[in-house]
Scaffold this motif. Structure first.
Motif, mmCIF file in Angstrom:
data_model
loop_
_atom_site.group_PDB
_atom_site.id
_atom_site.type_symbol
_atom_site.label_atom_id
_atom_site.label_comp_id
_atom_site.label_asym_id
_atom_site.label_seq_id
_atom_site.Cartn_x
_atom_site.Cartn_y
_atom_site.Cartn_z
ATOM 1 N N ASP A 1 0.852 -1.252 0.076
ATOM 2 C CA ASP A 1 -0.110 0.122 -0.085
ATOM 3 C C ASP A 1 0.935 1.324 -0.049
ATOM 4 N N GLY A 2 2.289 1.155 -0.428
ATOM 5 C CA GLY A 2 3.115 2.327 -0.416
ATOM 6 C C GLY A 2 3.914 2.609 0.658
ATOM 7 N N PRO A 3 4.729 3.640 0.688
ATOM 8 C CA PRO A 3 5.554 3.928 1.693
ATOM 9 C C PRO A 3 4.724 4.371 2.978
ATOM 10 N N LEU A 4 5.221 4.243 4.171
ATOM 11 C CA LEU A 4 4.926 5.058 5.217
ATOM 12 C C LEU A 4 5.075 6.548 5.267
ATOM 13 N N THR A 5 4.086 7.318 5.679
ATOM 14 C CA THR A 5 4.481 8.605 5.713
ATOM 15 C C THR A 5 4.236 8.935 7.121
ATOM 16 N N ALA A 6 4.802 10.116 7.583
ATOM 17 C CA ALA A 6 4.609 10.403 8.938
ATOM 18 C C ALA A 6 3.355 11.401 9.084
ATOM 19 N N PRO A 7 2.561 11.093 10.135
ATOM 20 C CA PRO A 7 1.140 11.729 10.485
ATOM 21 C C PRO A 7 1.562 13.145 10.806
#
Length: 222
Positions: A16-22
């Motif tokens: 589901d794609g790379p993690l991003t910071a909230p």
């Protein structure tokens, strides 16, 4: 491939794609909107609640009050820097007195025993205060090493009233801590204290038993 590499590989290859910071909302730690008078009142109330002592003075008369304080506390040997204006002014005021001035800008090995055994108090400048927690923040330098605020039984700190800010977050943001810090930035919220298993509170076990803050104002308070 190590376990660490395996974990990082799996994170990079997420379906589901790379993690991003909230998104972060820092509103809870800033935006108090206190006036200068409110900041001072809160700072004094909180630091006094943990046995810190606050003395009000002015930029013109603070060294006179310092001399009186040293006499009242029976301080005969005072450790302090040389270059900072606070140290320089204190040295000038105490040059002809009975207090022995101990140079703090030395290698710790040169005066380690002196610090722990015969120094009555340490005098430091401060970079500011924090109203929300009643804390001082110090920026140690070779001229004013951190040990002069951590080892002697009495720590005398000089704080300008107009350098008190609302919260710790405000200090970090306003002074660019993210862009560069010393090896130790000190937060001081009272004298050293500890409690045993029976919750008996003792002061001065691991550091100064007294913290005295000389709050300097531009002029006499009404």
């Amino acid at each position: 491939m190590s376990a660490r590499d395996n974990i990082l590989k799996r994170l990079r290859e997420r379906t589901d794609g790379p993690l991003t910071a909230p998104d972060s909302d820092f509103g809870v730690v800033t935006g108090r909107g206190w006036s200068a008078e409110e900041r001072l009142e809160r700072f004094e109330r909180w630091i006094s609640s943990v046995h810190g002592e606050v003395l009000h003075t002015t930029r013109d008369s603070w060294t006179t009050d310092l001399v009186a304080l040293l006499q009242a506390k029976g301080i005969r040997r005072l450790a302090l820097g040389r270059e900072h204006p606070v140290a320089a002014e204190a040295r000038a005021a105490l040059a002809e007195g009975e207090v022995t001035l101990i140079d703090a800008d030395r290698d710790v090995e040169e005066w380690q025993l002196e610090q722990f055994e015969t120094t009555d108090a340490g005098l430091t400048s401060t970079r500011g205060g924090i109203a929300e927690t009643g804390s001082l923040w110090l920026w140690p330098t070779p001229d004013e090493p951190r040990l002069i605020s951590l080892v002697p039984p009495i720590h005398i700190a000089v704080l300008d009233a107009d350098t008190i800010e609302d919260t710790f977050f405000d200090v970090i943001e306003a002074h660019g801590w993210a862009g560069g810090m010393p090896t130790n930035a000190l937060l001081v919220s009272g004298p050293s204290k500890t409690a045993d298993i029976e919750q008996t509170l003792a002061y001065g076990v691991h550091g100064p038993r007294e913290l005295i803050v000389l709050v300097r104002h531009a002029e006499e308070r009404p």
